[in-house]
Design a protein around this motif. Sequence first.
Motif, PDB file in Angstrom:
ATOM      1  N   TYR A 369      -7.452  55.790  21.535  1.00  0.00           N
ATOM      2  CA  TYR A 369      -7.328  56.675  22.410  1.00  0.00           C
ATOM      3  C   TYR A 369      -5.813  56.654  22.976  1.00  0.00           C
ATOM      4  O   TYR A 369      -5.104  57.829  22.945  1.00  0.00           O
ATOM      5  CB  TYR A 369      -8.282  56.871  23.596  1.00  0.00           C
ATOM      6  N   ARG A 391     -17.435  58.538  24.439  1.00  0.00           N
ATOM      7  CA  ARG A 391     -16.722  58.804  26.093  1.00  0.00           C
ATOM      8  C   ARG A 391     -15.413  58.078  25.929  1.00  0.00           C
ATOM      9  O   ARG A 391     -14.477  58.607  26.577  1.00  0.00           O
ATOM     10  CB  ARG A 391     -17.615  57.948  27.026  1.00  0.00           C
ATOM     11  N   GLN A 394     -12.853  60.082  24.443  1.00  0.00           N
ATOM     12  CA  GLN A 394     -12.506  61.125  25.431  1.00  0.00           C
ATOM     13  C   GLN A 394     -12.852  62.487  24.972  1.00  0.00           C
ATOM     14  O   GLN A 394     -13.637  63.133  25.763  1.00  0.00           O
ATOM     15  CB  GLN A 394     -11.096  60.942  25.879  1.00  0.00           C
ATOM     16  N   GLN A 593      -7.561  64.143  34.055  1.00  0.00           N
ATOM     17  CA  GLN A 593      -8.081  63.841  32.553  1.00  0.00           C
ATOM     18  C   GLN A 593      -7.368  64.888  31.588  1.00  0.00           C
ATOM     19  O   GLN A 593      -6.900  64.302  30.504  1.00  0.00           O
ATOM     20  CB  GLN A 593      -9.394  63.962  32.621  1.00  0.00           C
ATOM     21  N   ASP A 597      -5.115  63.515  28.357  1.00  0.00           N
ATOM     22  CA  ASP A 597      -5.374  63.830  26.994  1.00  0.00           C
ATOM     23  C   ASP A 597      -4.061  64.551  26.188  1.00  0.00           C
ATOM     24  O   ASP A 597      -3.908  64.324  24.998  1.00  0.00           O
ATOM     25  CB  ASP A 597      -6.795  65.044  27.043  1.00  0.00           C
TER      26      ASP A 597
END
Length: 920
Positions: A369, A391, A394, A593, A597
Amino acid sequence: AISESPVLRIISALEIAMGDEPNKYRNNNVGLLIPAPLKADRAGIVEFVRQIMLRHAQRMFSHLNIQAFELSCTLVGADQQTEKFLVVATNPSGFFVELTHYIQADGKFKQVGGTSGGALDGKPSNHPYQIVTEFQRQREAAKRVGTVYVYDFLILFEVAMRKVWAGRADEPKEVFRFKELILAPAKTPPKHIVTGSGVSAEKWTLVETKRPIGQNKIAMVAFQLTLMTPEYPQGRDVILIANDIAIQAGSFGVLEDVLFNLASQRSRTLGIPRFYFSVNSGARIGLAKEVMSKFRVAWNQNDVSRGPAYLYLSPNDYKELKDSVTVDRVEVNGKTQYRIRDIIGKKNGLGVENLSGSGLIAGETSKAYDDVFTLTYCCGRSVGIGAYLARLGQRVVQKSAGAPILLTGHFALNKLLGRRVYTSNDQLGGIDVMHNNGVTHLVCQDDLEGVAQCIEWLSYVPESRGKPFAIDSRAHVQDPIDRKVTYVPPSGPYDTICLIAGETKPDSKDGKASWSSGFFDKGSFMELMSNWAKTVICGRARLGGMPVGVIAVTTKMVEQTNPADPAAPDSKEIVHNKAGQVWYPDSAFKTAQAIRDMDSEDLPLVIFANWRGFSGGMRDMFDEVLKFGSYIVDALVAYKNPVSVYLPPHATLRGGAWVVVDSQINPFFMRMYSDPRARGGILEVEATCGIKFRRKDELKTAYRLDTPLQDLKEKLDSAESSDEVKEKSAEDEKIPTVASPSSKQELLNQIRDREQKVLPSFHQAAAMFVDLHDTPGRMLSKGVIEDIVGWESSRKYFYWNIRRRMTMVRLMKMIKNANPKLDWFDCESRLKDLLKETGNSEMVEKAWSNDEKMCEILTSLEPAVRKAVPKIEVEYIAQKAKDQMTRSRDKVEWLGGLLKELKLSKQDMARLKTWVDTRR
C-alpha cells in the motif's frame, strides 16, 4: 431469410420443461438444424446468430443453463458448390458470448473465420456431446459462491477494455494480454521465507509462463496483465493476484501464501499497480489423515462412558507414522503403546504454518500500500485473512450481493450465541455494513462491472510510482480547459456534486435540459466511499485530462443510520441528523484516509474548503473527533504532491477547520486560494460580534452615526444641564423655563424608541464591519493565501498551476533522490540554479509568475536535471565521507561506516567489490 421463431419456441419449451427449478437442469445444449440448402454466405449466418445472442443470451445462458447454442446448415455458393456450415455460441464466463465457426470436410470439423482453438476443431463430425465440459466443475464451484471461474476474469478484462475503447476511432487491435506467474524452485534460495511453513527444504521463485488455463494445482493464481488503455495505448502493466475458489474453497495454504507474497513483491519491485481479486474461506484448516485412520483410544478405567484418557498408536502403526507424530512409549498390561503427544502430520499446511503465511502476506500487503497502487475486488466471500488483506490494501470494490467481508461466518456466530441470530453472511459483512463504514469504496452489481470499475480507477493512476501521470489527448477537445465554470454555488445549501461535476437541469421555457458546467471535466468525477460520512465528498476527477484527487464538503443536512444488532435484543436502529459544513469524527477520518490514498497514487489534490469547524459536542469528543482531526494534519504533512486548498464562492473556513488545512502544515507542497466571495476567520461573524462588537459597541456606533439619535441625546443633555443650573440658581428669575420632568421622560422614551428602531440596522453594520476582516483581500495581504482566483476562470488557472507544480515536484524528486539530505526548498534552489545555467535566467524571471510558460520551460529542463544528478550524488557521497571521517579515524571503520550510511543495494555492493578487486 432465416426465421427467429424456431429459436423462440425452443426457449419457451425449455422454460416450461424446467419449471420453477432451473438449477436442477444443467449442461443443456440447443441445436437448430436447417435441412434445406440456403443461398447465403457465412457472414450472414454468423450475423443472424449474433443478433439472436444480443436479444436472448441472458435468458439462454443465465436462466436456462444452456451450455451451447448451435446452428447447422448447408450453404450454396454462387458457383452452386455446397458446404456444411456450423456456428456455435457459448458463454463460459457468463458475460461474453463466443462465436466459433466450422465447416465439415472429410468427416471432420474445420474451424474457419479467423478464429482458432475451438472445441470442435479437428474432431470427427459425429463427435459425441460432452456430458461434462472442460472446467465445468470449476465454473460451477465459482457460480455457487456468486462469482466466475478465476481464469474467466481474463475474458472479463478483455470485454471491459473493449468497452473502454468503444466508439473511438483509434482503438488498437490488441487491448489486453497477459502472462501467468507460477512458482518454481529457486536456484539461489532467498534468505527470507515462511519459517516453519514446511517449505524450508524448497525455496521458491516466480517465473513467467504461457501454459494453458486451469493448470494450477494450488488455490492461488497470479498474472502480469498488460492493458492498452486510452491513457497508455502502448500498454501498462498490472499484477493480478486471485484466489481460485474451485481448489479447497480458495483457502490460504503455505504455497498460496508464497505465491501471493512473491507476486506482490514483483509489483513493488517494478513499481506497478497490484490488483487482488478476493474470494476465499480464510486460512486452510487441515488434519493428518494418515494418523486419523490409525489412532486408538485409551479410555478412563477402560470405560467408554468415562471418556478418553489419551490417544495412542500400536507399535506397527508407529513404525509407519513415526515422522507424523511425537510420542511417549508406555507399557499397559504388558503391551507397548505409543501415547501421542503431538501430531505433526506428513503433509504441510495443516494449521499454524498457514497462519504464519497469512502473517507474511498481511505484512507484504501493508508494505505494498505504501509502495504501489493496491486495489482489492471482493468478488465473493472474503473470510479471515482474506478480509484483512482487503482492508490492508485500503481500496476496496465489493459486489453488492454474495461477497461479504467477514472475520467469522454467521453459522459459527449463531453457534457461539446459542440461537439463530444472523440469517446470512451479507448481514455481517455485506455492503450495508462495509460500504456504510468506509471499508468498501465502490459497489458493483456483477463481476464485469467490478472489473470495469477497477480499470476506471486505474485510469487515474500513473503507470508506475514516481512517473508522470498521463493526460488524455482528447480531453481538451471534449471539455476545453479554458471554458468558464458556469455553475455558481449559491450562498445557501446546495448539492456539492454540481460544483465538482456540473448540473443538468430542464429549461423552464422549452423543457429541454441545459448544462451548467462544474470545475472538472464533464463526466470525469468518480466518487468513492459515498455511503460513509456523507458530510464529506471525496473521489477522483480530471482537470483538462489531468488526474486529480478531490475532497469537498456537503452543505446540506445529511442522515446517518446506525443499524440495530440482532445479537443485542435491546439495540435499535438510530438515525442521526448531521449538519453540513461540519467535520464529525467519521468525516474527519474519511478526509484523512482519502488524503493518504491520493498521496500513494501520486495525485495532486484539490480541497474545496467550506467548513465552519469541528463538531465538539460530548458524544463527538467521546467518539474521538480530536484524534481524527489530527489525522488530517498527519496526512497533509506526509503529502508529497501539490495540494491546492480553494475556498469557492460563498464558502467559509473557520477556526480549527482552517488550522487543519492551512498551507503552513506542509509549506512547500500546500497552497491556499480563495474566490472573492469566500470568507475565512477564527469565528463566525455573529460569534465575533457577540464577543468583540457587543450591544454597547453597536449603541456607541449608533450615537456616533445616527443624526436623530444625536439630536435627541443633545436635547436630553441640555435638559439635564438646565436642571442642574436651576437647582443652583433657583432664585434667579432671569433663568429661562426648562423642560419639566414629564418632557424629560418623553425624551428618554423617544431615545429608547429610536435605539430599538436603528439597532438592528447597526447590528448589520457591525456584522459587515466584522465580515470585512475575513475577506480574501485581507487573507492575501497577510500572506495566508497565495492568490485570489475568481470561480468562473478558476478551471484554467488551476490546470496550469497544478501542471507547473507537478512538473517541478517531479524534477525536484530526482534531485532529492540523489541527495536525501536536501530539503524541498534546497531542491527548489538547485532547480533555479539549473535554470540559470541553461541560459534562461532572463526568460525565467519574466515567466516565473506565468504558470503556462513555466510549465513549458520546466518540461524542457528535464534533460539538464538528469545530467546533473550524478554530480549531486557525488556531492552527497563526499559529504557523507566527510561526516564519517569526523566520527572515525580508523580507515576500515571509516569505510564500513560510510558504506552503512550510503545504504547501498546488494547489486551496488557487488559492483563496488568488483571495482575494488580489479584495482588491487
